[in-house]
Design an enzyme around this catalytic site. Structure first.
Site: not given
Ligand code: NAI
Ligand code: MG
Length: 514
Positions: A176, A256, A273, A308, A487
Site C-alpha cells: 500500500n 502478523g 505494524e 492502516c 517506527e
C-alpha cells in the site's frame, strides 16, 4: 481544463507509463542479492499487473527456500564486515543512497504508480519524497547509537552498556505504501549495522526492487538484499531462517500473528505494524473548515483508502451531523478518479482483484442493510476507460449499526461510514470498541474535551484538529491488536535494531560486593 490540456496530460501519462514499463520489464525475473540484480534460483514467476488497466508489467520470481537461503547467507557474510564500519560512515553511505534516490525520483515515482495504481501526483510523488527524507534522517541518526554508563558502587569499576547490531534482519512488507514502508525498515536497520533481506509484496515488487537497486550503488554488496515471492513459500522460510535475528513486518493482523509464531521458537524479536479501524470524531464545537477536509484527508481516499491509519468510522455529534455530511459529500465530488499515471488524477486504482473484490463484498453488505444510505459513491464508475481497471469512487455511508462488518472490519478500500452520537462518553466507548488501537482523530475547540479524549482513546497515533499521515521523526505504532513497537523515528532504530551488552570492568582491585 481545455481539450488541448487534457490531451497534453494524457500524452504525458502515456509516456510516463511507457518509461516505467521499460524499467519493470528490465527488473522482471530478477532479485537483488550480493549487490547484483540477478536471476532468481526459483524457476517459476508470477505476473504483476498495473491496476489501472490490468496490463501485465512484468514477471516477479516466486522465490522459495533456495533464494531465501542464498540471500540470508550473503547478508550474514556481509554483516561480519558491515558491523565494523564506523556508525557515522554507515550513515553517510545511507545519506548518499538518499541522494541517489532523489536524483532518480522522477522515474522512481513513475514505477511506483505503475506498480501500485496509486496516483502519481497525490500519492506516488509524495511517498517518494518522504522515503528520501526518512532514509536521509536515519543516515544522520547513525551517530546516536550510544550506550549508557551506569553509576557504580565501587570507584574502580566502570559499568556501561553498548548498542550493537543484531545481525541479519528480515523485512516483510505490503503493497500500500511500499517504498516508505521499505525504507522505514531497512534504513534504521542498516544504519545500526545490520544487514537485511526484504521480501516484497507480490502485488508491487518492482518499485521496491528499483529503489533497492539505486540505494545499493552506495552500499557494500550484501548489505541490502531484496527477494520476491508469496507468504507461505518465501516469507515463512525467511522468518524461520536460523541466521535471521530480527523480523520486521507490516501487513494484516492474521499474518502478523503467524509471523510472530514462526519467530517464537528461536526467540527472535518481531516488530509488527498491523491494521486499524480508526475513529475520526467531530464534536459540535469543532471548526468545520478544518474538520470537513480533515475527515476526507483522514480517509486516505487518494490512496483508495488502502491505509492502516484511514479514519473509516466517522463519529459526528448529532447537532452538526447534516452540516458535516453535506460538507464532506460536496468536497468528495471534487476528487478526480482516473489514470494513475496522469498528473490530473487525484485517486487511482485499487491494487488487486482480491482487494477490489473485498470492497465490492462490503458494499454488497451495505446495499443489503435495510437502513444503510449511500451518501456518496457506492457504484463502479460508468466511464468505460475506468472499467478496464480496479477503480472505485470515494464512498461514504451511514445508517449502519456499529455491529455491522462495515464498522468492525478493516475494509482497506475507499469506504467510510458516518455515525451520529449525542453523548461524549458513549461515543468514546464505541470508538474504542474494536480489537484494533492504531490511530484516532478528533476535531474540537474544547481543550478540556481534547485532553479527555487523548486520555481515554485506545490508539497509538492520536491527533486533534488534523489527520495527517505518519511521517519521519514522529514515532508511529499501534496499541492492542494493531501491532508491536513503533517506527519512523530514532527509537525505532534503537529499540528494534540493536541489542545491548551490559559490561562491568574492574581496573584491578578486589570488589567487595558478591
Ligand atoms: P498480508 O498481510 O497477507 O501481506 C503482507 C505481506 O505479508 C506480503 O508481503 C505477503 O506476501 C506477506 N505474507 C503473507 N502471508 C505470509 C506468511 N504466512 N508468512 C510470511 N509472510 C506472509 O496482506 P494482504 O493480503 O496484502 O492484504 C490483506 C489485508 O491486510 C488488507 O485488506 C488490509 O486489511 C491488511 N493490510 C494492512 C496493511 C497495513 O499497512 N497495516 C498493509 C497491507 C494489508
Ligand atoms: Mg494476504
Amino acid at each position: 481544463m481545455t481539450d488541448l490540456a487534457m490531451t497534453d496530460n494524457q500524452t504525458a501519462a502515456m509516456q510516463n507509463a511507457a518509461q516505467a514499463l521499460a524499467e519493470t520489464r528490465r527488473l522482471s525475473g530478477k532479485v537483488l542479492i550480493d549487490g547484483q540484480l540477478r536471476k532468481a534460483q526459483a524457476e517459476e514467476n508470477f505476473e504483476v499487473i498495473h491496476p489501472g488497466d490490468l496490463s501485465v508489467i512484468g514477471q516477479a520470481p516466486k522465490c522459495g527456500k533456495a533464494d531465501v537461503d542464498t540471500a540470508v547467507e550473503v547478508a550474514h557474510k556481509a554483516f561480519v564486515k558491515w558491523k565494523t564500519v564506523a556508525a557515522r560512515d554507515r550513515g553517510r553511505m545511507l545519506q548518499k543512497a538518499a541522494d541517489a534516490i532523489e536524483a532518480n525520483a522522477a522515474m522512481v515515482e513513475r514505477v511506483l504508480a505503475l506498480d501500485t495504481g496509486n496516483a502519481l501526483r497525490t500519492q506516488a510523488r509524495p511517498e517518494t519524497g518522504s522515503s528520501i527524507d526518512l532514509t536521509r534522517m536515519f543516515g544522520g541518526l547513525a551517530g546516536e547509537l550510544k550506550g549508557e554508563t551506569i553509576p557504580s558502587a565501587h570507584p574502580d569499576v566502570l559499568q556501561y552498556s553498548t548498542r550493537d547490531p543484531v545481525g541479519v534482519v528480515a523485512g516483510i512488507i505490503p503493497w500500500n505504501a511500499p517504498l516508505f514502508l521499505f525504507v522505514a525498515k531497512v534504513a534504521p536497520a542498516i544504519a545500526a549495522g545490520n544487514t537485511v533481506v526484504v521480501k516484497t509484496a507480490e502485488q508491487a515488487p518492482f518499485c521496491v526492487l528499483f529503489l533497492a537497486e539505486i540505494m545499493n550503488r552506495e552500499l557494500p554488496p550484501g548489505v541490502l538484499n531484496v527477494i520476491s515471492g508469496y507468504g507461505e513459500d518465501c516469507g515463512k522460510p525467511l522468518v524461520e531462517h536460523p541466521a535471521v535475528r530480527k523480523v520486521t513486518f507490516t501487513g494484516s493482523l492474521a499474518v502478523g500473528q503467524a509471523i510472530a509464531s514462526y519467530a517464537a521458537p528461536k526467540l527472535c524479536p518481531v516488530t509488527l505494524e498491523l491494521g486499524g479501524k480508526n475513529p475520526s470524531i467531530v464534536l459540535q464545537d469543532a471548526d468545520l473548515d478544518l474538520a470537513i477536509p480533515g475527515i476526507i484527508d483522514g480517509m486516505r481516499y487518494t490512496r483508495q483508502g488502502q491505509a492502516c491509519t484511514a479514519g473509516t468510522r466517522v463519529f459526528v455529534q448529532e447537532s452538526i451531523y447534516d452540516q458535516v455530511v453535506a460538507g464532506v459529500t460536496a468536497k468528495l465530488a471534487d476528487i478526480k478518479l482516473g489514470n494513475p499515471m496522469d498528473e490530473a488524477t487525484d485517486m487511482g486504482a485499487i491494487i488487486s482483484a482480491e482487494q477490489f473484490q473485498r470492497t465490492l463484498h462490503y458494499m454488497e453488505i451495505a446495499h443489503n442493510t435495510p437502513d444503510a444510505r449511500v451518501l456518496f459513491g457506492g457504484q463502479r464508475p460508468s466511464d468505460p476507460e475506468l472499467g478496464k481497471g480496479y477503480f472505485y469512487p470515494p464512498t461514504l455511508l451511514d445508517g449502519l449499526p456499529l455491529t455491522s462488518e462495515l464498522c468492525q472490519d478493516e475494509i482497506f478500500g475507499p469506504v467510510a461510514t458516518v455515525l451520529p452520537f449525542t453523548s461524549f462518553d458513549e461515543m468514546i466507548v464505541n470508538a474504542n470498541d474494536t480489537p484494533y488501537g492504531l490511530a484516532a482523530n478528533l476535531w474540537t475547540r474544547d481543550l478540556s474535551r481534547a485532553m479527555e479524549y487523548v486520555d481515554r482513546i485506545e490508539a497509538g497515533f492520536v491527533q486533534v484538529n488534523q489527520c495527517v499521515a505518519p511521517r519521519s521523526n514522529v514515532s508511529y505504532g499501534g496499541l492492542k491488536m494493531s501491532g508491536l513497537g513503533k517506527e519512523y523515528a530514532l527509537d525505532s532504530m534503537l529499540n528494534h535494531f540493536t541489542c545491548s551488552k551490559t559490561v562491568l570492568i574492574n581496573r584491578g582491585t578486589p570488589n567487595p560486593g558478591l
